[in-house]
Design a protein around this motif. Structure first.
Motif, PDB file in Angstrom:
ATOM      1  N   GLY A  13       3.626   4.187   2.815  1.00  0.00           N
ATOM      2  CA  GLY A  13       3.931   5.560   3.208  1.00  0.00           C
ATOM      3  C   GLY A  13       2.805   6.168   4.011  1.00  0.00           C
ATOM      4  O   GLY A  13       3.020   6.855   5.005  1.00  0.00           O
ATOM      5  N   GLY A  14       1.566   5.912   3.591  1.00  0.00           N
ATOM      6  CA  GLY A  14       0.405   6.416   4.317  1.00  0.00           C
ATOM      7  C   GLY A  14       0.320   5.833   5.718  1.00  0.00           C
ATOM      8  O   GLY A  14       0.002   6.541   6.679  1.00  0.00           O
ATOM      9  N   ALA A  15       0.629   4.552   5.846  1.00  0.00           N
ATOM     10  CA  ALA A  15       0.626   3.906   7.166  1.00  0.00           C
ATOM     11  C   ALA A  15       1.707   4.523   8.047  1.00  0.00           C
ATOM     12  O   ALA A  15       1.494   4.750   9.248  1.00  0.00           O
ATOM     13  CB  ALA A  15       0.834   2.401   7.018  1.00  0.00           C
ATOM     14  N   GLY A  16       2.869   4.804   7.475  1.00  0.00           N
ATOM     15  CA  GLY A  16       3.949   5.437   8.228  1.00  0.00           C
ATOM     16  C   GLY A  16       3.558   6.829   8.684  1.00  0.00           C
ATOM     17  O   GLY A  16       3.842   7.228   9.826  1.00  0.00           O
ATOM     18  N   ARG A  62      10.686   2.378   6.169  1.00  0.00           N
ATOM     19  CA  ARG A  62      11.399   1.381   5.356  1.00  0.00           C
ATOM     20  C   ARG A  62      11.196  -0.014   5.912  1.00  0.00           C
ATOM     21  O   ARG A  62      11.131  -0.216   7.131  1.00  0.00           O
ATOM     22  CB  ARG A  62      12.903   1.665   5.358  1.00  0.00           C
ATOM     23  CG  ARG A  62      13.332   2.918   4.626  1.00  0.00           C
ATOM     24  CD  ARG A  62      13.758   2.586   3.209  1.00  0.00           C
ATOM     25  NE  ARG A  62      13.947   3.756   2.394  1.00  0.00           N
ATOM     26  CZ  ARG A  62      15.109   4.339   2.155  1.00  0.00           C
ATOM     27  NH1 ARG A  62      16.209   3.882   2.703  1.00  0.00           N
ATOM     28  NH2 ARG A  62      15.178   5.384   1.366  1.00  0.00           N
ATOM     29  N   THR A  63      11.149  -0.970   4.998  1.00  0.00           N
ATOM     30  CA  THR A  63      11.152  -2.381   5.370  1.00  0.00           C
ATOM     31  C   THR A  63      12.378  -3.081   4.784  1.00  0.00           C
ATOM     32  O   THR A  63      12.653  -4.221   5.118  1.00  0.00           O
ATOM     33  CB  THR A  63       9.881  -3.096   4.870  1.00  0.00           C
ATOM     34  OG1 THR A  63       9.787  -2.941   3.454  1.00  0.00           O
ATOM     35  CG2 THR A  63       8.644  -2.521   5.543  1.00  0.00           C
ATOM     36  N   GLN A  64      13.067  -2.394   3.889  1.00  0.00           N
ATOM     37  CA  GLN A  64      14.294  -2.915   3.280  1.00  0.00           C
ATOM     38  C   GLN A  64      15.348  -1.818   3.309  1.00  0.00           C
ATOM     39  O   GLN A  64      15.020  -0.640   3.322  1.00  0.00           O
ATOM     40  CB  GLN A  64      14.044  -3.334   1.834  1.00  0.00           C
ATOM     41  CG  GLN A  64      13.047  -4.450   1.684  1.00  0.00           C
ATOM     42  CD  GLN A  64      12.850  -4.808   0.223  1.00  0.00           C
ATOM     43  OE1 GLN A  64      13.750  -4.634  -0.591  1.00  0.00           O
ATOM     44  NE2 GLN A  64      11.669  -5.288  -0.106  1.00  0.00           N
ATOM     45  N   PHE A  65      16.603  -2.238   3.286  1.00  0.00           N
ATOM     46  CA  PHE A  65      17.675  -1.257   3.433  1.00  0.00           C
ATOM     47  C   PHE A  65      18.688  -1.321   2.299  1.00  0.00           C
ATOM     48  O   PHE A  65      19.847  -0.973   2.481  1.00  0.00           O
ATOM     49  CB  PHE A  65      18.352  -1.438   4.800  1.00  0.00           C
ATOM     50  CG  PHE A  65      17.353  -1.307   5.908  1.00  0.00           C
ATOM     51  CD1 PHE A  65      16.947  -0.060   6.329  1.00  0.00           C
ATOM     52  CD2 PHE A  65      16.767  -2.423   6.465  1.00  0.00           C
ATOM     53  CE1 PHE A  65      15.986   0.078   7.313  1.00  0.00           C
ATOM     54  CE2 PHE A  65      15.813  -2.294   7.445  1.00  0.00           C
ATOM     55  CZ  PHE A  65      15.412  -1.046   7.881  1.00  0.00           C
ATOM     56  N   VAL A 105      10.787  11.856  11.026  1.00  0.00           N
ATOM     57  CA  VAL A 105      10.372  10.645  11.726  1.00  0.00           C
ATOM     58  C   VAL A 105      10.754   9.476  10.819  1.00  0.00           C
ATOM     59  O   VAL A 105      10.284   9.372   9.686  1.00  0.00           O
ATOM     60  CB  VAL A 105       8.853  10.632  12.027  1.00  0.00           C
ATOM     61  CG1 VAL A 105       8.433   9.285  12.592  1.00  0.00           C
ATOM     62  CG2 VAL A 105       8.498  11.751  13.003  1.00  0.00           C
ATOM     63  N   ALA A 106      11.657   8.635  11.333  1.00  0.00           N
ATOM     64  CA  ALA A 106      12.130   7.461  10.595  1.00  0.00           C
ATOM     65  C   ALA A 106      11.513   6.215  11.230  1.00  0.00           C
ATOM     66  O   ALA A 106      11.553   6.052  12.454  1.00  0.00           O
ATOM     67  CB  ALA A 106      13.653   7.382  10.656  1.00  0.00           C
ATOM     68  N   ILE A 107      10.947   5.376  10.374  1.00  0.00           N
ATOM     69  CA  ILE A 107      10.291   4.161  10.866  1.00  0.00           C
ATOM     70  C   ILE A 107      10.893   2.968  10.128  1.00  0.00           C
ATOM     71  O   ILE A 107      10.952   2.960   8.895  1.00  0.00           O
ATOM     72  CB  ILE A 107       8.770   4.213  10.619  1.00  0.00           C
ATOM     73  CG1 ILE A 107       8.165   5.443  11.294  1.00  0.00           C
ATOM     74  CG2 ILE A 107       8.103   2.926  11.108  1.00  0.00           C
ATOM     75  CD1 ILE A 107       6.731   5.745  10.899  1.00  0.00           C
ATOM     76  N   GLU A 108      11.328   1.977  10.898  1.00  0.00           N
ATOM     77  CA  GLU A 108      11.866   0.746  10.322  1.00  0.00           C
ATOM     78  C   GLU A 108      11.013  -0.423  10.795  1.00  0.00           C
ATOM     79  O   GLU A 108      10.728  -0.552  11.987  1.00  0.00           O
ATOM     80  CB  GLU A 108      13.312   0.525  10.764  1.00  0.00           C
ATOM     81  CG  GLU A 108      14.269   1.549  10.219  1.00  0.00           C
ATOM     82  CD  GLU A 108      15.716   1.272  10.632  1.00  0.00           C
ATOM     83  OE1 GLU A 108      15.974   0.267  11.331  1.00  0.00           O
ATOM     84  OE2 GLU A 108      16.573   2.075  10.256  1.00  0.00           O
ATOM     85  N   ARG A 109      10.647  -1.269   9.846  1.00  0.00           N
ATOM     86  CA  ARG A 109       9.911  -2.504  10.151  1.00  0.00           C
ATOM     87  C   ARG A 109      10.637  -3.643   9.450  1.00  0.00           C
ATOM     88  O   ARG A 109      10.569  -3.751   8.231  1.00  0.00           O
ATOM     89  CB  ARG A 109       8.481  -2.422   9.641  1.00  0.00           C
ATOM     90  CG  ARG A 109       7.630  -1.398  10.311  1.00  0.00           C
ATOM     91  CD  ARG A 109       6.188  -1.474   9.790  1.00  0.00           C
ATOM     92  NE  ARG A 109       5.494  -0.239  10.074  1.00  0.00           N
ATOM     93  CZ  ARG A 109       5.322   0.752   9.214  1.00  0.00           C
ATOM     94  NH1 ARG A 109       5.773   0.653   8.000  1.00  0.00           N
ATOM     95  NH2 ARG A 109       4.689   1.845   9.563  1.00  0.00           N
ATOM     96  N   VAL A 110      11.313  -4.475  10.227  1.00  0.00           N
ATOM     97  CA  VAL A 110      12.064  -5.582   9.646  1.00  0.00           C
ATOM     98  C   VAL A 110      11.895  -6.827  10.512  1.00  0.00           C
ATOM     99  O   VAL A 110      12.185  -6.788  11.714  1.00  0.00           O
ATOM    100  CB  VAL A 110      13.571  -5.240   9.524  1.00  0.00           C
ATOM    101  CG1 VAL A 110      14.341  -6.386   8.892  1.00  0.00           C
ATOM    102  CG2 VAL A 110      13.772  -3.972   8.715  1.00  0.00           C
ATOM    103  N   ASN A 111      11.434  -7.908   9.897  1.00  0.00           N
ATOM    104  CA  ASN A 111      11.303  -9.204  10.584  1.00  0.00           C
ATOM    105  C   ASN A 111      10.598  -9.086  11.928  1.00  0.00           C
ATOM    106  O   ASN A 111      11.049  -9.620  12.939  1.00  0.00           O
ATOM    107  CB  ASN A 111      12.677  -9.858  10.771  1.00  0.00           C
ATOM    108  CG  ASN A 111      13.353 -10.134   9.442  1.00  0.00           C
ATOM    109  OD1 ASN A 111      12.695 -10.441   8.452  1.00  0.00           O
ATOM    110  ND2 ASN A 111      14.654 -10.004   9.411  1.00  0.00           N
TER     111      ASN A 111
END
Length: 124
Positions: A13-16, A62-65, A105-111
Motif C-alpha cells: 500500500g505504501g509503494a502504491g 492490487r496484484t490479485q483480483f 488512483v487504481a494501480i494493478e500489477r499482474v505478471n
C-alpha cells in the motif's frame, strides 16, 4: 487477519501511495498531506491541491483480483467513511470556502504488467 499478513499489505500500500504521489505531482498536483487519519473514523491516503481545488485521493493497489478490481473496493460504505474523514480535515485545518473533490488512483500489477488509472471526481 494475522500480523504477518498485514505487514506485506502495508508495504504494498505504501509503494502504491508513493507511485500515486509521483503521478499526481507530475500532473501538477501539490501534495499537502499523506495518510491523514482522524481517530478511528478512517484515513485518507493523499490530500493535495489541483489548482485551487482540494483533492482527497484514495489509492488502491492490487496484484490479485479475487475480490474484484481496485475500483470495486471503493464501496458506498467506504465513500461515506472518506467523506467523514474529509469533513474532519476541513475542521482540523479550519478550512472554509475551499472546493473539494474525491479522486481514486487504481494501480494493478499482474505478471509484469503494470497499469495506473486516475479517476477524477470518482464519487460525490
Amino acid at each position: 487477519m494475522p500480523p504477518e499478513a498485514i505487514a506485506p499489505r502495508k508495504k504494498a500500500g505504501g509503494a502504491g501511495e508513493e507511485e500515486a504521489c509521483r503521478f499526481l505531482a507530475g500532473l501538477g498536483y501539490k501534495i499537502v498531506k499523506r495518510n491523514f487519519q482522524y481517530g478511528r473514523i478512517g484515513e485518507i491516503d493523499i490530500v493535495a491541491y489541483d489548482g485551487a481545488v482540494l483533492v482527497f485521493v484514495e489509492v488502491k493497489a492490487r496484484t490479485q483480483f479475487d475480490f474484484g478490481t481496485p475500483e470495486e473496493s471503493i464501496t458506498p460504505r467506504k465513500q461515506a467513511q472518506l467523506k467523514k474523514v474529509a469533513a474532519m480535515y476541513y475542521y482540523v485545518n479550519k478550512l472554509s470556502d475551499v472546493d473539494c473533490r474525491f479522486d481514486v488512483v487504481a494501480i494493478e500489477r499482474v505478471n509484469g504488467v503494470h497499469e495506473l488509472r486516475h479517476h477524477i471526481r470518482a464519487f460525490f
